[in-house]
Structure formats: structure tokens, C-alpha cells
Write a protein that holds these residues in place. Sequence first.
Motif, PDB file in Angstrom:
ATOM      1  N   HIS A 113       0.864  -1.173   0.000  1.00 67.84           N
ATOM      2  CA  HIS A 113       0.000   0.000   0.000  1.00 67.84           C
ATOM      3  C   HIS A 113       0.904   1.228   0.000  1.00 67.84           C
ATOM      4  CE1 HIS A 113      -3.775  -2.188   1.445  1.00 67.84           C
ATOM      5  NE2 HIS A 113      -2.825  -3.106   1.507  1.00 67.84           N
ATOM      6  N   ALA A 115       0.872   5.496   0.676  1.00 66.14           N
ATOM      7  CA  ALA A 115       0.133   6.673   1.152  1.00 66.14           C
ATOM      8  C   ALA A 115       1.031   7.897   1.075  1.00 66.14           C
ATOM      9  CB  ALA A 115      -0.321   6.456   2.601  1.00 66.14           C
ATOM     10  N   PHE A 160      -8.758  13.040   3.789  1.00 67.54           N
ATOM     11  CA  PHE A 160      -7.923  11.998   3.190  1.00 67.54           C
ATOM     12  C   PHE A 160      -8.774  11.182   2.234  1.00 67.54           C
ATOM     13  CE2 PHE A 160      -9.441  10.215   7.238  1.00 67.54           C
ATOM     14  CZ  PHE A 160     -10.024   9.029   6.826  1.00 67.54           C
ATOM     15  N   ASP A 162      -9.079   7.295   0.166  1.00 69.02           N
ATOM     16  CA  ASP A 162      -8.695   5.888   0.022  1.00 69.02           C
ATOM     17  C   ASP A 162      -9.038   5.448  -1.390  1.00 69.02           C
ATOM     18  OD1 ASP A 162      -8.602   3.117  -0.055  1.00 69.02           O
ATOM     19  OD2 ASP A 162      -9.525   2.818   1.897  1.00 69.02           O
ATOM     20  N   GLN A 163      -8.001   5.044  -2.169  1.00 74.41           N
ATOM     21  CA  GLN A 163      -8.201   4.560  -3.526  1.00 74.41           C
ATOM     22  C   GLN A 163      -7.752   3.102  -3.643  1.00 74.41           C
ATOM     23  OE1 GLN A 163      -9.092   7.048  -6.724  1.00 74.41           O
ATOM     24  NE2 GLN A 163     -10.329   6.900  -4.882  1.00 74.41           N
ATOM     25  N   TYR A 167      -3.409   6.029  -0.980  1.00 74.70           N
ATOM     26  CA  TYR A 167      -4.059   6.934  -0.036  1.00 74.70           C
ATOM     27  C   TYR A 167      -3.358   8.291  -0.089  1.00 74.70           C
ATOM     28  CZ  TYR A 167      -4.806   2.207   1.801  1.00 74.70           C
ATOM     29  OH  TYR A 167      -5.068   0.864   1.923  1.00 74.70           O
ATOM     30  N   CYS A 168      -4.144   9.342   0.152  1.00 69.38           N
ATOM     31  CA  CYS A 168      -3.582  10.693   0.239  1.00 69.38           C
ATOM     32  C   CYS A 168      -4.195  11.387   1.449  1.00 69.38           C
ATOM     33  CB  CYS A 168      -3.914  11.524  -0.998  1.00 69.38           C
ATOM     34  SG  CYS A 168      -3.524  10.727  -2.563  1.00 69.38           S
ATOM     35  N   LEU A 178      -5.292  10.053   8.648  1.00 71.41           N
ATOM     36  CA  LEU A 178      -5.103   8.920   7.752  1.00 71.41           C
ATOM     37  C   LEU A 178      -4.462   7.744   8.487  1.00 71.41           C
ATOM     38  CD1 LEU A 178      -5.135   7.552   5.004  1.00 71.41           C
ATOM     39  CD2 LEU A 178      -2.996   8.747   4.452  1.00 71.41           C
ATOM     40  N   TYR A 181      -7.023   5.984  10.409  1.00 68.98           N
ATOM     41  CA  TYR A 181      -7.879   5.251   9.460  1.00 68.98           C
ATOM     42  C   TYR A 181      -7.200   3.956   9.025  1.00 68.98           C
ATOM     43  CZ  TYR A 181     -10.180   4.129   5.021  1.00 68.98           C
ATOM     44  OH  TYR A 181     -10.829   3.492   3.999  1.00 68.98           O
ATOM     45  N   LEU A 182      -5.881   4.011   8.780  1.00 64.54           N
ATOM     46  CA  LEU A 182      -5.167   2.820   8.337  1.00 64.54           C
ATOM     47  C   LEU A 182      -5.007   1.811   9.470  1.00 64.54           C
ATOM     48  CD1 LEU A 182      -2.506   4.485   6.022  1.00 64.54           C
ATOM     49  CD2 LEU A 182      -4.452   3.072   5.327  1.00 64.54           C
ATOM     50  N   LYS A 185      -8.186   0.091   9.340  1.00 65.17           N
ATOM     51  CA  LYS A 185      -8.283  -0.766   8.158  1.00 65.17           C
ATOM     52  C   LYS A 185      -7.495  -2.059   8.347  1.00 65.17           C
ATOM     53  CE  LYS A 185      -8.059  -0.648   3.130  1.00 65.17           C
ATOM     54  NZ  LYS A 185      -8.067   0.218   1.938  1.00 65.17           N
TER      55      LYS A 185
END
Length: 336
Positions: A113, A115, A160, A162-163, A167-168, A178, A181-182, A185
Motif C-alpha cells: 500500500h 500513502a 484523506f 482511500d483509492q 491513499y492521500c 489517515l 484510518y489505516l 483498516k
Amino acid sequence: MGATIRRITILGCYNAMATTLFGPMDIFNQAGRLWNRLGKLPQTPFFDVVIASVDGKPIRCLNNVLVQPHCSIDAVDSTDLIIIASTTYIDKILETGPGLVPWIRRQYARGAHVASVCTGVFLLAETGLLDGRSATLHWGFADMFRKRYPRVNVNVDRMFIDQGRLYCAAGANAGMDLSLYLVEKFCGRQTAIQCAKTMILDMGRERQTPYGAFLLTRSHGDPVVTSVQEWMEAHHTETIDYDRLAKKHRISRRSLERRFKQATGLTPLGYLQQLRVDSAKRLLEDGRYTVAEIVDLVGYADISFFRKIFVKLTGLQPRAYQQRFGGYADAGSGNA
């Protein structure tokens, strides 16, 4: 059997903001540790975090502090997550680190991943991985980013994005959002809540719109539009007759609207609304005026219409904005 420990590589480049290195690092390092320590439970770390630079040499941060990384990118054979800290001078970074983009692409192809935090998205965009996808970054750098990477869909409203495995985060503190959030996740909601509570962080911040400021565009090179902008800025609290404004500058209203939109990205009406809301924000931050008084001061007659425009451009109701940004006058008083 213990939890799987994921490997995280925080990538630091020249002129990174130190917060974007250490903020995410601390959150991931404390996941499974600090909450358990405070509760006198066995510590169960979830992440192994290292800071890497392109060559293993110290990273000179924006505050002129040198950060000694754990390793170079070449020493990282594989990783589960790369976090790209803020990168202010992208051309210099690419020139001095030609291996950065291939390394990021290679790790992503292996399943990592990736970011970015704040302007770190410039380096992420250089990989081409964001082409045709959505990205966010600090609102102050959005126009620069759009011009350099027209294939990326910029959404500066988001804190932020999530793609999937990309991530940005919008700014330095958004990197903390973020990171939480991760953690959720990868490790679940409960672990993320524990991290937020032990580090006194808010969860669920989704928009950076309230934090933005209206940047007056002057570099477009159209002298007529510049003159119109200056006039509007000086008279934005007044009722504006756009036909008279166009005639004053010796062009038709249709030409004015076309050239203004082309130069600034906004219609004259949209520009006026931005000017008025920006003035209202400053008055709300001052704290001496009621919302009704501010509506009149910035040139509106209908408080309901003002609220609608204010929410559209800031994401908050006027009173909520004032409560968030109205100052710290009572913070040290100890009064409830």
C-alpha cells in the motif's frame, strides 16, 4: 499465536515537515502498545516502523532539523505500507533521488500500500499510479498540483482519500487522521479507537474545507481581469451590477464572465461569494459580532441565503465555524 506485524516504511525526502515523519510513526508504533501499557496488559504491537531516505543519509527537514533514518530505500526489500512524508521541492527530490519513483512503483507492484501526506502526493503522482484517480493535498498547493498533474482528479474537500491501496492525506495533521484510518483498516475499529483515546486524537474528521483560505489568483496574466478583481475586492460588501462593471472595463458582460472564469476558475459571482465568505470567516474568528451582524457587514440581506453559501464554501454552519476558530480566550480559565 500473536497478531501479524506489518512492515511500514516512512519515506523522508529533502525539506520534509518533521511532523509528517514522526506523527504517523508514533501512531503506528503505539498501536497495541500504549493502551495495553496503561491498562497493565501485555503489549501487542501491530506494526514494525522504519524511516527511510533515498540513500540512508540524514533528512534535512523543513525546520532545519536533521533526522537520521533507519535505512536507505535500497535496504527495504519489501514492505506492507509506504508513507511518503511531505515533499516541498519535487524537482530537486527527483534530481537527487532518481531511484525513488521506480522503487515506489516496484513496491506497489509487489502488493504494498502507498500513502502520501500533504505535498508528498507530488512524489506519488510522479509514479503515474494516481492517473485517473482521485487525490487530495493541502489546499494551498492544489492549483500547483493540478497544473503539474492534469490526469489526477483533485478533491481538496477531503481530509484523506482511500483509492484501494493508494491513499492521500490533505495536510500534516491530516496525516494523523489517515494513520488512524489505516490502523482501523489493518487492525480493526477497536484498536483505532484505543489509539485515538490514548493519543488524544479526534476520529472521523473527513473534510479540510473549514481550514482553507481563499487565495487571490493574480498570476493569470489578464490585466482586465486583474483590474476587475481589485475593484471587486474593494467593493465586495456592496451590491454589484455586473453590466456596469463590464462597461467600466470596456468589455461586454459575456466577455467579462468568459475571461474571468478562464483566468480565475470562478465566475464573477462565485468570486464575490468567496470574498464575502472570507470576510465573514475573519469576523467570526474575531468573535465580537453576531451572525446577523456579520451577514449585514459582508453585504448580504438574507441570513438564510448567507448560511447556505457559507456552508457550501466552508462545510460548517457559521456558529460552528465560530466555535471552532473563535479563539482561546477561556481555555485557561478552568471554567466549564
